[in-house]
Design a protein around this motif. Structure first.
Motif, PDB file in Angstrom:
ATOM      1  N   ALA A 137       0.823  -1.205   0.000  1.00 54.02           N
ATOM      2  CA  ALA A 137       0.000   0.000   0.000  1.00 54.02           C
ATOM      3  C   ALA A 137       0.860   1.260   0.000  1.00 54.02           C
ATOM      4  CB  ALA A 137      -0.937  -0.002   1.208  1.00 54.02           C
ATOM      5  N   GLN A 138       2.000   1.209   0.658  1.00 55.63           N
ATOM      6  CA  GLN A 138       2.902   2.365   0.660  1.00 55.63           C
ATOM      7  C   GLN A 138       3.348   2.696  -0.758  1.00 55.63           C
ATOM      8  OE1 GLN A 138       6.074   1.084   3.215  1.00 55.63           O
ATOM      9  NE2 GLN A 138       5.205   2.146   4.979  1.00 55.63           N
ATOM     10  N   TYR A 139       3.725   1.683  -1.513  1.00 58.69           N
ATOM     11  CA  TYR A 139       4.188   1.904  -2.876  1.00 58.69           C
ATOM     12  C   TYR A 139       3.057   2.357  -3.798  1.00 58.69           C
ATOM     13  CZ  TYR A 139       8.461  -0.510  -1.541  1.00 58.69           C
ATOM     14  OH  TYR A 139       9.626  -0.874  -0.934  1.00 58.69           O
ATOM     15  N   LEU A 140       1.857   1.885  -3.522  1.00 54.76           N
ATOM     16  CA  LEU A 140       0.714   2.194  -4.376  1.00 54.76           C
ATOM     17  C   LEU A 140      -0.059   3.421  -3.917  1.00 54.76           C
ATOM     18  CD1 LEU A 140      -0.606  -1.426  -5.025  1.00 54.76           C
ATOM     19  CD2 LEU A 140       0.847  -0.023  -6.484  1.00 54.76           C
ATOM     20  N   GLN A 141       0.452   4.117  -2.923  1.00 53.00           N
ATOM     21  CA  GLN A 141      -0.133   5.361  -2.401  1.00 53.00           C
ATOM     22  C   GLN A 141      -1.550   5.168  -1.866  1.00 53.00           C
ATOM     23  OE1 GLN A 141       0.234   7.989  -5.722  1.00 53.00           O
ATOM     24  NE2 GLN A 141       2.437   8.253  -5.464  1.00 53.00           N
ATOM     25  N   ILE A 142      -1.730   4.069  -1.147  1.00 45.75           N
ATOM     26  CA  ILE A 142      -2.996   3.771  -0.481  1.00 45.75           C
ATOM     27  C   ILE A 142      -2.713   3.758   1.018  1.00 45.75           C
ATOM     28  CG2 ILE A 142      -4.841   2.048  -0.222  1.00 45.75           C
ATOM     29  CD1 ILE A 142      -4.761   3.314  -2.991  1.00 45.75           C
ATOM     30  N   SER A 143      -3.678   4.163   1.808  1.00 44.08           N
ATOM     31  CA  SER A 143      -3.513   4.202   3.257  1.00 44.08           C
ATOM     32  C   SER A 143      -3.334   2.793   3.821  1.00 44.08           C
ATOM     33  CB  SER A 143      -4.731   4.867   3.895  1.00 44.08           C
ATOM     34  OG  SER A 143      -4.703   4.707   5.284  1.00 44.08           O
ATOM     35  N   GLU A 144      -2.244   2.607   4.578  1.00 44.15           N
ATOM     36  CA  GLU A 144      -2.004   1.305   5.214  1.00 44.15           C
ATOM     37  C   GLU A 144      -3.099   0.996   6.232  1.00 44.15           C
ATOM     38  OE1 GLU A 144       1.996   0.242   6.660  1.00 44.15           O
ATOM     39  OE2 GLU A 144       2.544   2.190   5.814  1.00 44.15           O
ATOM     40  N   ASP A 145      -3.568   2.028   6.916  1.00 45.74           N
ATOM     41  CA  ASP A 145      -4.607   1.826   7.932  1.00 45.74           C
ATOM     42  C   ASP A 145      -5.875   1.247   7.322  1.00 45.74           C
ATOM     43  OD1 ASP A 145      -2.997   2.739   9.967  1.00 45.74           O
ATOM     44  OD2 ASP A 145      -3.746   4.803   9.853  1.00 45.74           O
ATOM     45  N   LEU A 146      -6.201   1.675   6.125  1.00 48.00           N
ATOM     46  CA  LEU A 146      -7.380   1.147   5.445  1.00 48.00           C
ATOM     47  C   LEU A 146      -7.240  -0.356   5.215  1.00 48.00           C
ATOM     48  CD1 LEU A 146     -10.010   2.104   3.837  1.00 48.00           C
ATOM     49  CD2 LEU A 146      -8.557   1.815   1.844  1.00 48.00           C
ATOM     50  N   VAL A 147      -6.049  -0.778   4.786  1.00 49.78           N
ATOM     51  CA  VAL A 147      -5.795  -2.196   4.534  1.00 49.78           C
ATOM     52  C   VAL A 147      -5.830  -2.979   5.843  1.00 49.78           C
ATOM     53  CG1 VAL A 147      -4.112  -3.854   3.636  1.00 49.78           C
ATOM     54  CG2 VAL A 147      -4.472  -1.687   2.456  1.00 49.78           C
ATOM     55  N   ARG A 148      -5.216  -2.438   6.886  1.00 49.95           N
ATOM     56  CA  ARG A 148      -5.205  -3.120   8.188  1.00 49.95           C
ATOM     57  C   ARG A 148      -6.606  -3.213   8.796  1.00 49.95           C
ATOM     58  NH1 ARG A 148       0.068  -3.950   9.432  1.00 49.95           N
ATOM     59  NH2 ARG A 148       1.557  -2.443   8.627  1.00 49.95           N
ATOM     60  N   ARG A 149      -7.401  -2.164   8.661  1.00 50.54           N
ATOM     61  CA  ARG A 149      -8.778  -2.210   9.163  1.00 50.54           C
ATOM     62  C   ARG A 149      -9.588  -3.272   8.429  1.00 50.54           C
ATOM     63  NH1 ARG A 149      -8.634   3.675   9.199  1.00 50.54           N
ATOM     64  NH2 ARG A 149      -9.623   3.576   7.180  1.00 50.54           N
ATOM     65  N   HIS A 150      -9.392  -3.356   7.124  1.00 53.50           N
ATOM     66  CA  HIS A 150     -10.103  -4.373   6.342  1.00 53.50           C
ATOM     67  C   HIS A 150      -9.677  -5.777   6.783  1.00 53.50           C
ATOM     68  CE1 HIS A 150     -12.306  -6.045   2.981  1.00 53.50           C
ATOM     69  NE2 HIS A 150     -11.239  -6.764   2.664  1.00 53.50           N
ATOM     70  N   GLU A 154     -12.156  -8.602   8.213  1.00 54.86           N
ATOM     71  CA  GLU A 154     -12.215  -9.932   7.608  1.00 54.86           C
ATOM     72  C   GLU A 154     -12.000 -11.018   8.660  1.00 54.86           C
ATOM     73  OE1 GLU A 154     -12.734 -11.165   4.314  1.00 54.86           O
ATOM     74  OE2 GLU A 154     -13.576  -9.170   4.086  1.00 54.86           O
ATOM     75  N   LEU A 155     -11.048 -10.801   9.566  1.00 57.99           N
ATOM     76  CA  LEU A 155     -10.806 -11.789  10.621  1.00 57.99           C
ATOM     77  C   LEU A 155     -12.039 -11.965  11.488  1.00 57.99           C
ATOM     78  CD1 LEU A 155      -7.165 -10.912  11.704  1.00 57.99           C
ATOM     79  CD2 LEU A 155      -7.929 -12.951  10.481  1.00 57.99           C
ATOM     80  N   TYR A 156     -12.674 -10.865  11.857  1.00 64.22           N
ATOM     81  CA  TYR A 156     -13.892 -10.965  12.664  1.00 64.22           C
ATOM     82  C   TYR A 156     -15.020 -11.639  11.890  1.00 64.22           C
ATOM     83  CZ  TYR A 156     -12.292  -8.218  16.648  1.00 64.22           C
ATOM     84  OH  TYR A 156     -11.632  -7.793  17.761  1.00 64.22           O
ATOM     85  N   SER A 157     -15.136 -11.345  10.594  1.00 62.91           N
ATOM     86  CA  SER A 157     -16.234 -11.934   9.830  1.00 62.91           C
ATOM     87  C   SER A 157     -16.056 -13.441   9.626  1.00 62.91           C
ATOM     88  CB  SER A 157     -16.385 -11.235   8.483  1.00 62.91           C
ATOM     89  OG  SER A 157     -15.302 -11.536   7.642  1.00 62.91           O
ATOM     90  N   TYR A 158     -14.818 -13.931   9.700  1.00 66.02           N
ATOM     91  CA  TYR A 158     -14.572 -15.369   9.574  1.00 66.02           C
ATOM     92  C   TYR A 158     -14.448 -16.057  10.935  1.00 66.02           C
ATOM     93  CZ  TYR A 158     -14.069 -15.385   4.532  1.00 66.02           C
ATOM     94  OH  TYR A 158     -14.314 -15.301   3.181  1.00 66.02           O
ATOM     95  N   GLY A 159     -14.781 -15.327  11.995  1.00 65.22           N
ATOM     96  CA  GLY A 159     -14.774 -15.929  13.325  1.00 65.22           C
ATOM     97  C   GLY A 159     -13.390 -16.082  13.941  1.00 65.22           C
ATOM     98  N   MET A 160     -12.421 -15.368  13.453  1.00 67.87           N
ATOM     99  CA  MET A 160     -11.064 -15.421  13.998  1.00 67.87           C
ATOM    100  C   MET A 160     -10.877 -14.228  14.936  1.00 67.87           C
ATOM    101  SD  MET A 160      -9.780 -18.061  12.307  1.00 67.87           S
ATOM    102  CE  MET A 160      -8.024 -17.952  12.277  1.00 67.87           C
ATOM    103  N   ASP A 161     -11.770 -14.134  15.936  1.00 64.65           N
ATOM    104  CA  ASP A 161     -11.775 -12.978  16.824  1.00 64.65           C
ATOM    105  C   ASP A 161     -10.462 -12.796  17.570  1.00 64.65           C
ATOM    106  OD1 ASP A 161     -14.305 -12.883  15.892  1.00 64.65           O
ATOM    107  OD2 ASP A 161     -15.299 -13.033  17.841  1.00 64.65           O
ATOM    108  N   HIS A 162      -9.845 -13.897  17.978  1.00 64.15           N
ATOM    109  CA  HIS A 162      -8.608 -13.795  18.746  1.00 64.15           C
ATOM    110  C   HIS A 162      -7.486 -13.147  17.906  1.00 64.15           C
ATOM    111  CE1 HIS A 162      -8.351 -17.622  16.588  1.00 64.15           C
ATOM    112  NE2 HIS A 162      -7.023 -17.528  16.700  1.00 64.15           N
ATOM    113  N   LEU A 163      -7.471 -13.413  16.614  1.00 63.11           N
ATOM    114  CA  LEU A 163      -6.490 -12.758  15.737  1.00 63.11           C
ATOM    115  C   LEU A 163      -6.874 -11.311  15.451  1.00 63.11           C
ATOM    116  CD1 LEU A 163      -5.698 -15.552  13.120  1.00 63.11           C
ATOM    117  CD2 LEU A 163      -4.239 -14.728  14.975  1.00 63.11           C
ATOM    118  N   GLY A 164      -8.169 -11.062  15.325  1.00 63.50           N
ATOM    119  CA  GLY A 164      -8.644  -9.707  15.079  1.00 63.50           C
ATOM    120  C   GLY A 164      -8.330  -8.767  16.232  1.00 63.50           C
ATOM    121  N   GLU A 165      -8.388  -9.290  17.444  1.00 64.72           N
ATOM    122  CA  GLU A 165      -8.078  -8.460  18.608  1.00 64.72           C
ATOM    123  C   GLU A 165      -6.600  -8.069  18.631  1.00 64.72           C
ATOM    124  OE1 GLU A 165      -9.343 -10.731  21.942  1.00 64.72           O
ATOM    125  OE2 GLU A 165     -11.467 -10.509  21.452  1.00 64.72           O
ATOM    126  N   GLU A 166      -5.759  -8.975  18.173  1.00 65.92           N
ATOM    127  CA  GLU A 166      -4.323  -8.667  18.138  1.00 65.92           C
ATOM    128  C   GLU A 166      -4.054  -7.538  17.168  1.00 65.92           C
ATOM    129  OE1 GLU A 166      -1.836 -12.056  17.452  1.00 65.92           O
ATOM    130  OE2 GLU A 166      -2.965 -13.270  18.842  1.00 65.92           O
TER     131      GLU A 166
END
Length: 166
Positions: A137-150, A154-166
């Motif tokens: 995202a840095q090279y493509l001039q997109i916000s890293e935070d946007l990618v990390r939030r997504h 995605e982790l929460y939507s697939y039931g991987m809550d423990h990873l999403g919290e990290e």
């Protein structure tokens, strides 16, 4: 660089040494190599995650596309800080698609059987696709935070809550 050689080596006959050949090479234009690296990373992500309907060259503007077909030693005009909003939108959609596909692949393999990410991607130990997408995202001039939030969503939507919290 200046290479000092001993007098005895000056009288040696034979093929040119590899050091002399290396010094005769033109210097590469590093930003152009970096630009090629971004394309290779994009192509690898498309292949590895089996992404459909992605046109890799559409992620670059006309200057960026033209730079791919030039000699690495030439100084090329690369994309500047001002990008077309349409290209930025396509790049953002691509990065979010990479994150979604990585999480889907990981979660589907873990539901089938208890497998770690390293087991599913055996040749890519230590390669975390969502982190790679954030770095890209840095090279493509997109916000890293946007990618990390997504990624977290995605982790929460697939039931991987423990990873999403990290």
């Amino acid at each position: 660089p200046v290479l000092d050689t001993e007098d005895t080596w000056l009288s040696v006959e034979g093929p040119v040494s590899i050091v002399e050949l290396a010094l005769e090479q033109k210097r590469i234009h590093y930003p152009l190599v970096e630009h090629q690296f971004v394309l290779c990373t994009i192509l690898y992500a498309i292949m590895r995650l089996s992404l459909k309907a992605v046109k890799p060259l559409s992620l670059f503007d006309s200057k960026g596309r033209n730079a791919f077909f030039k000699d690495l030693t030439s100084i090329q005009l690369l994309p500047s800080g001002d990008m077309d909003p349409n290209v930025l939108s396509i790049r953002q959609q691509f990065l979010l698609k990479v994150v979604s596909a990585a999480v889907q692949t990981l979660c589907s393999s873990q539901k089938d059987r208890e497998v770690s990410e390293e087991d599913y991607f055996p040749f890519e130990k230590g390669k975390n696709w969502p982190t790679l997408a954030a770095d890209l995202a840095q090279y493509l001039q997109i916000s890293e935070d946007l990618v990390r939030r997504h990624y977290v969503c995605e982790l929460y939507s697939y039931g991987m809550d423990h990873l999403g919290e990290e």
